[in-house]
Motif scaffolding. Sequence first.
Motif: not given
Length: 351
Positions: A110-135
């Motif tokens: 998981i750590n290799e697949n998911i960049p650190a900015q999308y993971r909780d520093p303590e490992g409690h949650w992990i991002g899977l996808t992003t969606r832009g808040r756009v205009v």
Amino acid sequence: MFETSSKLRAGLAALSIAAGASLLPFQAQAEGTVNVYTYRQPFLIEPLLEAFTEKTGIETEVLFLDKGLEDRIAAEGENSPADVILTVDIGRLVNAKEKGVTQPVDNAVINENIPAQYRDPEGHWIGLTTRGRVVYASKDRVEQDTITYEELADPKWKGKICMRSGQHMYNIALFASMIAHHGEEKAEEWMKGLKANLARKPGGNDRAQAQAIYAGECDLGIGNTYYVGLMMNNEKEPEQKDWAAAIKVLFPNSEDRGTHVNISGMALAKHAPNRENAIKLMEFLSGPEAQALYAERNYEYPVLPGAEVSETVKSFGEIKPDTLPLAEIAKYRKAASEMVDRVGLEDGPGS
């Protein structure tokens, strides 16, 4: 009545379980099973879970809720059958951690697949996808193809901006990012300017903002990227294709810090009875096959570096995500909510 095999889930798509539902646990906790509690809509995650079962032989039992997920797991306590939590928005992921219903995951795959900015520093949650808040911008009435969030407070847009409730979690996350970047004082001045530029009181969902632009009620709207894909490909309500055709997607701050993104994500439940299977599911969801499915079916951006986005999403244009860690942004959610009330954003432009 809350049990559903992977083959039966489609028939229960409409049966979201409310927070006040019975706390009877799933019965299925045998080997070869993983129990998922989720806020995500069935049609979005069923293809992923079916692919996981096909690949591993591990069955999934799913409980779909529309509210109260964290409270339910907390009430179930040590006897909770929940293994994996799937949800959207950094606020909900952080809330699950704060409610004490998650446990840390430190997994090499998981750590290799998911960049650190999308993971909780303590490992409690992990991002899977992003969606832009756009205009969302009118193709007919807005000539410019670039914009910043800061510009939404420019008086030139007076009476021309539509948005959903400022207290909705998607907007709270955006406002929290403005506080993180500018500090509370400047962010509040910006929000006052945004309020003054509204065409009407905040209301509706993100798609409603595109509909309002199509109807000529406003020129700009604030919304998530994936709704544009859903509108573009909506065969059941083809009028939404017209709404999508009336707008272009502007990615704010592409020329400086980048566009604010939010996430869908996962967490390991605190008392997961099928922990080994749960980790296998989490590894799968972070990997190439699941990330491709997310991209193609949900019109979201996969977080796995190098994963392809769908042709629909490519048509929006290229996104440059804000690199500020979401855990940092999440710190300002409460301040953002209080600011919305203080400014009176919900009252609309004339208040």
